[in-house]
Design an enzyme around this catalytic site. Structure first.
Site, PDB file in Angstrom:
ATOM      1  N   PRO A   9      34.612  90.593  50.427  1.00 48.48           N
ATOM      2  CA  PRO A   9      33.382  89.773  50.240  1.00 48.48           C
ATOM      3  C   PRO A   9      33.081  89.055  51.365  1.00 48.48           C
ATOM      4  O   PRO A   9      34.060  88.443  52.114  1.00 48.48           O
ATOM      5  CB  PRO A   9      33.803  89.001  49.228  1.00 48.48           C
ATOM      6  N   ASN A  10      31.858  88.944  51.546  1.00 44.73           N
ATOM      7  CA  ASN A  10      31.364  88.059  52.699  1.00 44.73           C
ATOM      8  C   ASN A  10      31.468  88.338  54.024  1.00 44.73           C
ATOM      9  O   ASN A  10      30.732  88.037  54.994  1.00 44.73           O
ATOM     10  CB  ASN A  10      31.729  86.565  52.653  1.00 44.73           C
ATOM     11  N   ARG A  17      27.869  84.751  59.780  1.00 40.96           N
ATOM     12  CA  ARG A  17      28.623  83.844  59.015  1.00 40.96           C
ATOM     13  C   ARG A  17      29.721  82.870  59.857  1.00 40.96           C
ATOM     14  O   ARG A  17      30.390  83.538  60.405  1.00 40.96           O
ATOM     15  CB  ARG A  17      29.391  84.571  57.945  1.00 40.96           C
ATOM     16  N   TYR A  22      34.653  82.745  62.483  1.00 43.94           N
ATOM     17  CA  TYR A  22      34.421  84.390  62.616  1.00 43.94           C
ATOM     18  C   TYR A  22      34.105  85.180  63.736  1.00 43.94           C
ATOM     19  O   TYR A  22      33.959  86.371  63.868  1.00 43.94           O
ATOM     20  CB  TYR A  22      34.142  84.939  61.242  1.00 43.94           C
ATOM     21  N   ASN A  71      40.883  93.929  54.575  1.00 42.66           N
ATOM     22  CA  ASN A  71      40.646  92.502  54.715  1.00 42.66           C
ATOM     23  C   ASN A  71      39.871  92.205  53.563  1.00 42.66           C
ATOM     24  O   ASN A  71      38.865  92.576  53.362  1.00 42.66           O
ATOM     25  CB  ASN A  71      39.923  92.246  56.027  1.00 42.66           C
ATOM     26  N   ALA A  74      38.310  86.593  50.509  1.00 42.09           N
ATOM     27  CA  ALA A  74      38.837  85.678  49.518  1.00 42.09           C
ATOM     28  C   ALA A  74      39.826  86.405  48.269  1.00 42.09           C
ATOM     29  O   ALA A  74      40.536  85.676  47.821  1.00 42.09           O
ATOM     30  CB  ALA A  74      37.650  84.764  49.174  1.00 42.09           C
ATOM     31  N   GLU A  95      47.076  94.683  56.028  1.00 38.85           N
ATOM     32  CA  GLU A  95      46.370  93.366  55.644  1.00 38.85           C
ATOM     33  C   GLU A  95      46.043  92.430  56.941  1.00 38.85           C
ATOM     34  O   GLU A  95      46.882  92.168  57.757  1.00 38.85           O
ATOM     35  CB  GLU A  95      47.152  92.345  54.695  1.00 38.85           C
ATOM     36  N   HIS A  97      43.338  89.561  58.609  1.00 38.91           N
ATOM     37  CA  HIS A  97      42.661  88.369  58.451  1.00 38.91           C
ATOM     38  C   HIS A  97      42.061  87.965  59.943  1.00 38.91           C
ATOM     39  O   HIS A  97      42.962  87.525  60.769  1.00 38.91           O
ATOM     40  CB  HIS A  97      43.296  87.083  57.567  1.00 38.91           C
ATOM     41  N   ARG A 104      44.258  76.803  57.929  1.00 37.16           N
ATOM     42  CA  ARG A 104      42.787  76.468  57.106  1.00 37.16           C
ATOM     43  C   ARG A 104      43.244  75.785  55.737  1.00 37.16           C
ATOM     44  O   ARG A 104      44.274  74.911  55.728  1.00 37.16           O
ATOM     45  CB  ARG A 104      42.102  77.443  56.934  1.00 37.16           C
TER      46      ARG A 104
HETATM   47  C1  DQA Z   1      39.455  86.081  55.927  1.00 36.07           C
HETATM   48  C2  DQA Z   1      40.073  84.648  55.359  1.00 36.07           C
HETATM   49  C3  DQA Z   1      39.784  84.390  53.934  1.00 36.07           C
HETATM   50  O1  DQA Z   1      40.316  83.160  53.456  1.00 36.07           O
HETATM   51  C4  DQA Z   1      38.036  84.316  53.654  1.00 36.07           C
HETATM   52  O2  DQA Z   1      38.185  84.083  52.364  1.00 36.07           O
HETATM   53  C5  DQA Z   1      37.594  85.362  54.258  1.00 36.07           C
HETATM   54  C6  DQA Z   1      37.739  86.063  55.576  1.00 36.07           C
HETATM   55  C7  DQA Z   1      39.670  86.115  57.246  1.00 36.07           C
HETATM   56  O3  DQA Z   1      39.136  87.469  57.623  1.00 36.07           O
HETATM   57  O4  DQA Z   1      39.693  85.284  58.189  1.00 36.07           O
HETATM   58  O5  DQA Z   1      36.682  85.891  53.600  1.00 36.07           O
HETATM   59  O6  DQA Z   1      39.918  86.948  55.180  1.00 36.07           O
END
Ligand code: DQA
Length: 139
Positions: A9-10, A17, A22, A71, A74, A95, A97, A104
């Site tokens: 998501p996102n 964003r 990011y 990835n 959240a 995984e 990030h 954070r």
């Molecule tokens: C994320 C880190 C997560 O905490 C966050 O919710 C994201 C992006 C990252 O790539 O740093 O959506 O996965």
């Protein structure tokens, strides 16, 4: 060799964003770079904002692909269902990030997916995806 990157998501909003966290590059731009970096590999990309769709994709690719770079955004911090999906499939999952989640908010410090994954790459920006692919290619 078949590898898929799955973003949660996102992450469709990369580039716009929170660019201070990011970066300013869209994932589509970065994916073109990855395809050029790994010409010998069949590299696919999937993104969804929906937990169930991410699980369906893991099931779909998890018995035929050589590796998955995930990835889950959240959902990494919340989803037992995604952790179970990783445990259920055969393909190795790395995984990733983009941000350093440990620098954070505390709710980002725990990943429910980490224990089911081969390993985690955290906080190295988009380069984390490239490093994950290199690891999977090395076998
Ligand atoms: C994320 C880190 C997560 O905490 C966050 O919710 C994201 C992006 C990252 O790539 O740093 O959506 O996965």
């Amino acid at each position: 060799m078949k590898i898929i990157i799955i973003n949660g998501p996102n992450l469709n909003l990369l580039g716009t964003r929170e660019p201070a966290i990011y970066g300013k590059k869209t994932f589509e731009e970065y994916f073109e770079f990855l395809q050029m970096e790994f010409p010998g590999i069949t590299l696919h990309y999937f993104q969804s904002n929906h937990e169930g769709e991410l699980i369906d994709k893991l099931h779909e690719v998890g018995f035929t692909y050589n590796g998955i770079v995930l990835n889950a955004g959240a959902f990494s911090h919340t989803s037992i269902a995604l952790a179970d999906a990783i445990a259920a499939i055969e393909a190795p999952v790395v995984e990733v990030h983009i941000s350093n989640v440990y620098a954070r908010e505390p709710f980002r410090h725990r990943s429910l997916l980490a224990a089911q994954s081969m390993g985690c790459i955290v906080g190295l920006g988009l380069m984390g995806y490239q490093l994950a692919i290199e690891f999977l290619v090395a076998g």
